[in-house]
Design a protein around this motif. Structure first.
Motif, PDB file in Angstrom:
ATOM      1  N   LEU A 185      -1.551   8.180  -4.999  1.00 50.66           N
ATOM      2  CA  LEU A 185      -2.739   8.382  -4.171  1.00 50.66           C
ATOM      3  C   LEU A 185      -2.955   7.191  -3.241  1.00 50.66           C
ATOM      4  CD1 LEU A 185      -5.290   9.944  -6.687  1.00 50.66           C
ATOM      5  CD2 LEU A 185      -4.256  11.049  -4.700  1.00 50.66           C
ATOM      6  N   THR A 186      -2.613   5.991  -3.712  1.00 52.57           N
ATOM      7  CA  THR A 186      -2.751   4.805  -2.870  1.00 52.57           C
ATOM      8  C   THR A 186      -1.845   4.905  -1.645  1.00 52.57           C
ATOM      9  OG1 THR A 186      -3.309   3.450  -4.788  1.00 52.57           O
ATOM     10  CG2 THR A 186      -2.547   2.295  -2.819  1.00 52.57           C
ATOM     11  N   ARG A 187      -0.656   5.443  -1.834  1.00 49.15           N
ATOM     12  CA  ARG A 187       0.243   5.627  -0.682  1.00 49.15           C
ATOM     13  C   ARG A 187      -0.379   6.525   0.373  1.00 49.15           C
ATOM     14  NH1 ARG A 187       6.345   6.827  -2.917  1.00 49.15           N
ATOM     15  NH2 ARG A 187       6.118   5.897  -4.996  1.00 49.15           N
ATOM     16  N   LEU A 188      -1.233   7.454  -0.088  1.00 51.86           N
ATOM     17  CA  LEU A 188      -1.846   8.400   0.838  1.00 51.86           C
ATOM     18  C   LEU A 188      -3.240   7.959   1.266  1.00 51.86           C
ATOM     19  CD1 LEU A 188      -0.747  11.716  -0.920  1.00 51.86           C
ATOM     20  CD2 LEU A 188       0.120  10.808   1.239  1.00 51.86           C
ATOM     21  N   SER A 189      -3.534   6.686   1.120  1.00 51.35           N
ATOM     22  CA  SER A 189      -4.836   6.197   1.577  1.00 51.35           C
ATOM     23  C   SER A 189      -4.970   6.397   3.087  1.00 51.35           C
ATOM     24  CB  SER A 189      -5.010   4.720   1.211  1.00 51.35           C
ATOM     25  OG  SER A 189      -3.941   3.949   1.735  1.00 51.35           O
ATOM     26  N   ASP A 190      -3.857   6.289   3.815  1.00 48.26           N
ATOM     27  CA  ASP A 190      -3.804   6.673   5.227  1.00 48.26           C
ATOM     28  C   ASP A 190      -2.712   7.731   5.340  1.00 48.26           C
ATOM     29  OD1 ASP A 190      -3.527   6.989   7.965  1.00 48.26           O
ATOM     30  OD2 ASP A 190      -3.802   4.852   8.395  1.00 48.26           O
TER      31      ASP A 190
END
Length: 407
Positions: free
Chosen positions: A70-75
């Motif tokens: 999910l952190t990778r998809l923060s942007d």
């Protein structure tokens, strides 16, 4: 979820032994569509299926329940936009439905650059109706494919395998468990996780205890038309609330509604749909049945077998075929009516006996629904005719001889 099995060993066995039926169909869809969604209940094997794909382009797997992913998809636009030429697998996509508009934009952008297929593989535990935003935003760009629990063509047709599949259900960790009791423990933990964790995420106004009671009541009425008001009175809620719970369980691929055959037949027809758990192992767990002998001695045995057989048949129907059941208020019935796109209509009666008896109400029902062929599905044995256009045959023989398969 509390799992009493060594899941690593189980998945190693699963990968070595069982080739999922939709594997080649999934590869074909990825070659034709920019986005493909594999939908099905949790723990049905979607992740293993996706990871076993052999495709020419590189792939990357993201689990939307894992904080690091999910952190990778923060942007997400920055991250996904930089993965052009890569198949991106997004697991548990229902967690981030807000990604769908971005996926549409990226797909259209890549189409303009000449890349027309194989951009995103979405794995989800909710139906397109629950993912309505995805259905609307990605219209014309997405293909849906459903992964069922194990079906007989994947695991075999011998009598012991069929009995094991009926008793334990078709979830990989249940079917491949070391014993029936371990399988039933897995099913119980699976249901507990739904009641305590997953279903509350859909804003159900109920307690886990009440939800478990509802599930147990539905198990007692497996493969029957149900009275919503009666169930609601037993739970202290209204019929509309019961319907909303059932709608959600159906949308999460746990329940199936079989609609009633409804034509202008000049007879008083039962119009309420039949409701059944899609996995027989969950039914047996809810009813506290821990081995096949207990199932065979329980009043649910006939209905459980009927639902198991109908689920196997429905899972193997070719594209475009429809299913329903037929019942009149006078008592005439057909357990399953299959209508194929070529005009054939099969009237199917499911009995747990190797010596079924043909009765006149079934013949009359065939005439009413316009059936071209009637079948009595038995647990085993060789096929034999019951009338000119009615045949008794085993479940395995009906699937292998009469159904071309879904893909």
């Amino acid at each position: 979820m509390c799992i009493t099995l060594n899941s690593r060993n189980i998945f190693r066995i699963f990968k070595a032994m069982i080739d999922r039926l939709i594997h080649s169909a999934l590869s074909s869809r990825l070659a034709d569509y920019p986005v493909v969604a594999v939908l099905g209940a949790r723990q049905v094997g979607k992740t293993m299926l996706a990871r076993s794909l052999k495709i020419e382009k590189p792939s990357i797997y993201l689990d939307l329940e894992r904080p690091s992913d999910l952190t990778r998809l923060s942007d997400p636009e920055l991250y996904l936009g930089g993965l052009q030429g890569t198949l991106v697998i997004l697991d548990e996509i229902q967690r981030l439905p807000e990604l769908f508009p971005l996926l549409r934009s990226l797909v259209d952008e890549r189409r303009q650059a000449g890349e027309n297929a194989g951009h995103f593989l979405l794995l989800g535990s909710a139906s397109p109706q629950l993912l309505r935003q995805g259905s609307e935003t990605l219209a014309g760009r997405i293909s849906y494919i459903e992964l069922d629990p194990f079906v007989l063509p994947e695991i075999g047709y011998d009598a012991d395998t069929i009995s094991k599949r009926w008793m334990r259900g078709g979830f990989p960790l249940s079917f491949l468990a070391r014993s029936d009791s371990a399988a039933m423990k897995w099913c119980s933990d699976f249901l507990t996780s739904y009641a305590e964790r997953y279903l509350p995420e859909y804003a159900l106004r109920t307690t886990p205890v009440q939800l478990r009671r509802l599930c147990t009541m539905l198990a007692h009425q497996q493969a029957c038309s149900i009275n919503l008001a009666s169930i609601g009175n037993s739970l202290g809620i209204d019929g509309k609330t019961v319907r909303s719970y059932i709608d959600l369980l159906e949308g999460l691929y746990l329940l199936r509604r079989i609609p009633s055959w409804n034509r202008n037949a000049g007879k008083r027809l039962v119009k309420a749909p039949k409701l059944q758990w899609r996995d027989s192992g969950l039914v047996h767990s809810l009813l506290g049945l821990h081995n096949l002998d207990q199932v065979l001695g329980h009043p649910i045995c006939g209905h459980s077998w009927e639902a198991f057989c109908s689920e196997q048949i429905i899972s193997m129907l070719p594209e475009g075929a429809s299913y329903s059941y037929y019942r009149t208020h006078a008592g005439a019935e057909v357990d399953l009516v299959i209508e194929f796109t070529d005009g054939r209509i099969h009237a199917i009666e499911i009995k747990r006996t190797i010596s079924p008896k043909l009765r006149q109400p079934f013949i009359e029902s065939m005439t009413t629904i316009g059936a071209t062929q009637g079948y009595f599905i038995t647990p085993s044995g060789t096929s034999f005719p019951l009338a000119e256009n009615v045949q008794a045959l085993s479940l395995a023989e009906y699937i292998t001889k009469e159904l071309p398969g879904p893909y």
